[in-house]
Design a protein around this motif. Structure first.
Motif, PDB file in Angstrom:
ATOM      1  N   LEU A  47      -7.742  11.512  -4.950  1.00  0.00           N
ATOM      2  CA  LEU A  47      -6.777  11.758  -3.676  1.00  0.00           C
ATOM      3  C   LEU A  47      -7.506  12.533  -2.637  1.00  0.00           C
ATOM      4  CD1 LEU A  47      -3.804  12.944  -4.849  1.00  0.00           C
ATOM      5  CD2 LEU A  47      -3.913  10.621  -4.145  1.00  0.00           C
ATOM      6  N   GLU A  48      -7.956  12.352  -1.372  1.00  0.00           N
ATOM      7  CA  GLU A  48      -8.625  12.773  -0.706  1.00  0.00           C
ATOM      8  C   GLU A  48      -8.608  13.982  -0.217  1.00  0.00           C
ATOM      9  OE1 GLU A  48      -9.014  12.494   4.577  1.00  0.00           O
ATOM     10  OE2 GLU A  48      -7.817  11.256   3.310  1.00  0.00           O
ATOM     11  N   GLY A  49     -10.023  15.154  -0.569  1.00  0.00           N
ATOM     12  CA  GLY A  49      -9.748  16.045  -0.146  1.00  0.00           C
ATOM     13  C   GLY A  49      -9.412  17.143  -1.874  1.00  0.00           C
ATOM     14  N   GLU A  50      -9.565  16.077  -2.313  1.00  0.00           N
ATOM     15  CA  GLU A  50      -9.551  16.645  -4.352  1.00  0.00           C
ATOM     16  C   GLU A  50     -10.283  16.669  -5.002  1.00  0.00           C
ATOM     17  OE1 GLU A  50      -5.206  16.261  -5.497  1.00  0.00           O
ATOM     18  OE2 GLU A  50      -4.323  16.909  -3.319  1.00  0.00           O
ATOM     19  N   THR A  51     -10.223  17.387  -6.459  1.00  0.00           N
ATOM     20  CA  THR A  51     -11.550  16.377  -7.227  1.00  0.00           C
ATOM     21  C   THR A  51     -10.789  15.669  -8.080  1.00  0.00           C
ATOM     22  OG1 THR A  51     -11.963  19.061  -7.245  1.00  0.00           O
ATOM     23  CG2 THR A  51     -12.658  17.497  -9.182  1.00  0.00           C
ATOM     24  N   ARG A 110       0.947  -0.865   0.403  1.00  0.00           N
ATOM     25  CA  ARG A 110      -0.017   0.082  -0.417  1.00  0.00           C
ATOM     26  C   ARG A 110       1.184   1.240  -0.271  1.00  0.00           C
ATOM     27  NH1 ARG A 110      -4.728   0.739   2.005  1.00  0.00           N
ATOM     28  NH2 ARG A 110      -4.140   2.630   2.030  1.00  0.00           N
ATOM     29  N   VAL A 111       0.593   2.452  -0.676  1.00  0.00           N
ATOM     30  CA  VAL A 111       0.695   3.628  -0.773  1.00  0.00           C
ATOM     31  C   VAL A 111       0.235   4.695   0.617  1.00  0.00           C
ATOM     32  CG1 VAL A 111       1.867   5.902  -1.917  1.00  0.00           C
ATOM     33  CG2 VAL A 111       1.992   3.280  -2.959  1.00  0.00           C
ATOM     34  N   THR A 112       0.588   5.110   1.569  1.00  0.00           N
ATOM     35  CA  THR A 112      -0.362   5.918   1.826  1.00  0.00           C
ATOM     36  C   THR A 112       0.449   6.635   2.012  1.00  0.00           C
ATOM     37  OG1 THR A 112       0.540   5.020   4.168  1.00  0.00           O
ATOM     38  CG2 THR A 112      -1.479   4.058   3.285  1.00  0.00           C
ATOM     39  N   ASP A 113       1.419   7.531   1.752  1.00  0.00           N
ATOM     40  CA  ASP A 113       2.277   8.629   2.010  1.00  0.00           C
ATOM     41  C   ASP A 113       1.886  10.029   0.516  1.00  0.00           C
ATOM     42  OD1 ASP A 113       4.073  10.889   1.768  1.00  0.00           O
ATOM     43  OD2 ASP A 113       5.522   9.786   2.494  1.00  0.00           O
ATOM     44  N   MET A 114       0.546  10.742   1.590  1.00  0.00           N
ATOM     45  CA  MET A 114       0.202  11.450   0.954  1.00  0.00           C
ATOM     46  C   MET A 114       0.591  12.484  -0.075  1.00  0.00           C
ATOM     47  SD  MET A 114      -2.623  10.808   0.831  1.00  0.00           S
ATOM     48  CE  MET A 114      -4.455  11.298   0.021  1.00  0.00           C
ATOM     49  N   ASP A 115       1.515  12.700   0.451  1.00  0.00           N
ATOM     50  CA  ASP A 115       2.627  14.141  -0.419  1.00  0.00           C
ATOM     51  C   ASP A 115       3.862  13.480  -1.144  1.00  0.00           C
ATOM     52  OD1 ASP A 115       2.537  15.933   1.525  1.00  0.00           O
ATOM     53  OD2 ASP A 115       4.019  15.180   2.884  1.00  0.00           O
ATOM     54  N   LEU A 116       4.129  12.049  -1.424  1.00  0.00           N
ATOM     55  CA  LEU A 116       4.299  11.087  -1.975  1.00  0.00           C
ATOM     56  C   LEU A 116       3.087  10.672  -3.680  1.00  0.00           C
ATOM     57  CD1 LEU A 116       6.619   8.765  -3.463  1.00  0.00           C
ATOM     58  CD2 LEU A 116       5.677   7.533  -1.976  1.00  0.00           C
ATOM     59  N   LEU A 117       2.086  10.925  -2.903  1.00  0.00           N
ATOM     60  CA  LEU A 117       1.487   9.828  -4.645  1.00  0.00           C
ATOM     61  C   LEU A 117       1.147  12.004  -4.870  1.00  0.00           C
ATOM     62  CD1 LEU A 117      -1.401   8.330  -2.117  1.00  0.00           C
ATOM     63  CD2 LEU A 117       0.473   7.718  -4.170  1.00  0.00           C
ATOM     64  N   ARG A 118       0.791  12.566  -4.253  1.00  0.00           N
ATOM     65  CA  ARG A 118       0.853  14.123  -4.825  1.00  0.00           C
ATOM     66  C   ARG A 118       1.859  14.243  -6.038  1.00  0.00           C
ATOM     67  NH1 ARG A 118      -2.069  15.654  -0.058  1.00  0.00           N
ATOM     68  NH2 ARG A 118      -3.597  16.011  -0.114  1.00  0.00           N
ATOM     69  N   SER A 119       2.858  14.437  -5.182  1.00  0.00           N
ATOM     70  CA  SER A 119       4.571  14.100  -6.192  1.00  0.00           C
ATOM     71  C   SER A 119       4.616  13.757  -7.308  1.00  0.00           C
ATOM     72  CB  SER A 119       5.945  14.055  -5.371  1.00  0.00           C
ATOM     73  OG  SER A 119       5.961  12.444  -5.315  1.00  0.00           O
ATOM     74  N   ILE A 120       3.615  12.434  -7.754  1.00  0.00           N
ATOM     75  CA  ILE A 120       3.839  11.498  -8.789  1.00  0.00           C
ATOM     76  C   ILE A 120       2.735  12.620  -9.563  1.00  0.00           C
ATOM     77  CG2 ILE A 120       3.291   9.051  -9.641  1.00  0.00           C
ATOM     78  CD1 ILE A 120       4.198   7.992  -7.030  1.00  0.00           C
ATOM     79  N   GLN A 121       1.905  12.825  -8.822  1.00  0.00           N
ATOM     80  CA  GLN A 121       0.501  13.104  -9.413  1.00  0.00           C
ATOM     81  C   GLN A 121       1.049  13.683 -10.908  1.00  0.00           C
ATOM     82  OE1 GLN A 121      -2.803  14.975  -7.298  1.00  0.00           O
ATOM     83  NE2 GLN A 121      -4.203  14.634  -9.500  1.00  0.00           N
ATOM     84  N   ASN A 122       1.807  15.197 -10.083  1.00  0.00           N
ATOM     85  CA  ASN A 122       2.450  16.604 -10.478  1.00  0.00           C
ATOM     86  C   ASN A 122       3.435  16.041 -11.257  1.00  0.00           C
ATOM     87  OD1 ASN A 122       0.310  17.714  -9.156  1.00  0.00           O
ATOM     88  ND2 ASN A 122       1.830  17.764  -6.974  1.00  0.00           N
TER      89      ASN A 122
END
Length: 390
Positions: A313-317, A212-224
């Motif tokens: 992602l949580e809290g995002e559209t 599982r990937v639960t690090d939200m900062d890591l997920l956002r960096s991949i998204q961006n």
């Protein structure tokens, strides 16, 4: 004065002897070369080989193709292929696979296909030659043999030379992360595709680690698409306890999505590495981000690089990846210089073995002799019949 039959035959014999001596003298003069006070029937010429002392070599990768580029050397290329360069690639302690026949010539028939190639330009496609070698662990070496095919006046053992002897080549950099190994985890099967290798061996296996990937900062960096985000995901995967680990054969195998709990829309990493078989194969590892997809009919992991992938992602559209593109092209050049070591050997690729006759000397003069003899004989026969009885 009356010419007797005996006189006629004497005259004919004298003429025949005269022409034979004259023609033989011409043949002898054509096939001898005078040097100072000696006479010899052979001509000796030295072969000048290419200077590779300042040469550099680059093994370049473009997608799944490999190119060998040679610089700082004047290679000889001619339409008649009288000068040839044979390139060999070897791995580790492997011997250069040059084979010779009983006469010291190059025995191409017994040499394995794909172990060498002719260098036809300064930048040469060596995919078939390099692809399999790069699959295995160990250093890669280049050997070049220069062969003067057209130097028939030179002894066979002097027509060739190993001008580049096992120069170490630097491996091209591997493809980018997420481009090396693609793994699909579907309801019915698991599928592995290795884009890093030109040629896979049938017994190859791959190690799979899912977590599982639960690090939200890591997920956002991949998204961006931030710098080093995929390398950070690789580090995260190596340091995180797995939900499931297994080893599968290359290609298709049974599904693993029922081996652990998959949550819909949750994020997972897939760390894939080639099983090197105790160092037999060169190591390859890759990382991928997945999203759980659970329905009444299937359970699977969706690749985040798919165009229809939706970020939730949580809290995002929710956001799609409609504009994402995968660039599988890489062009990495590594250069190696050379100080050649000269090794003598018996390399010969002669297509027409043996000494080439001097056209226009022996065959032509021999024909002339026969023609003259037949002509004189015919004339003598004619006159003998004409004056018979005188």
């Amino acid at each position: 004065m009356k010419i007797t039959k005996q006189h006629r035959f004497k005259i004919i014999a004298i003429l025949i002897c005269f022409f034979v001596i004259l023609t033989a003298t011409s043949v002898f003069a054509t096939n001898t070369v005078a040097t100072d006070d000696t006479t010899t029937n052979e001509t000796s010429t030295e072969v000048t080989f290419t200077d590779f002392s300042k040469a550099t070599y680059s093994l370049t990768r473009v997608n799944r193709n490999y190119y060998l580029e040679i610089k700082n050397v004047d290679l000889i290329f001619d339409e008649n292929e009288e000068v040839q360069y044979l390139a060999f690639l070897t791995a580790g302690n492997e011997e250069v696979p040059i084979k010779y026949d009983e006469d010291g010539g190059l025995d191409t028939l017994s040499m394995q296909v794909g172990t060498y190639t002719f260098i036809s330009s300064a930048k040469l496609d060596v995919t078939a030659l390099a692809g399999k070698k790069l699959t295995y662990a160990g250093d890669i070496y280049l050997t070049i043999v220069e062969y003067h095919y057209g130097a028939f006046e030179v002894p066979k053992e002097e027509r060739h030379k190993i001008v580049v002897n096992k120069v170490k080549l630097t491996r091209p950099s591997q493809l980018k992360l997420t481009e090396r190994i693609h793994a699909y985890f579907l309801q019915d099967l698991t599928s592995i595709f290795n884009y890093e290798l030109y040629q896979e061996e049938s017994e190859m296996k791959y190690n799979i680690k899912i977590g599982r990937v639960t690090d939200m900062d890591l997920l956002r960096s991949i998204q961006n698409g931030e710098a080093n985000c995929l390398q950070n995901l690789m580090t995260y995967a190596k340091n995180t306890s797995p939900l499931y680990e297994t080893t599968v054969n290359k290609g298709e195998s049974e599904s693993i999505t029922n081996k652990f709990t998959i949550i819909d829309d949750a994020y997972y990493f897939g760390y894939i590495s080639l099983d090197t078989e105790n160092g037999t194969y060169y190591p390859i590892e890759d990382i991928m981000l997945y999203q759980g997809s659970v329905s009444d009919h299937s359970i699977s992991l969706s690749n985040y690089l798919d165009a229809d992938f939706i970020w939730k992602l949580e809290g995002e559209t929710p956001q799609t990846n409609n504009n994402i593109t995968i660039n599988q092209t890489t062009n990495t050049t590594n250069t190696t210089s050379n100080q050649p070591t000269n090794i003598t050997g018996n390399l010969d690729n002669t297509k027409a073995p043996g000494t080439i006759p001097q056209t226009g000397s022996i065959p032509f003069t021999t024909i002339c002799i026969l023609a003259v003899i037949l002509g004189i004989g015919g004339v003598a026969y004619y006159h003998n019949r004409k004056y018979q009885g005188l």
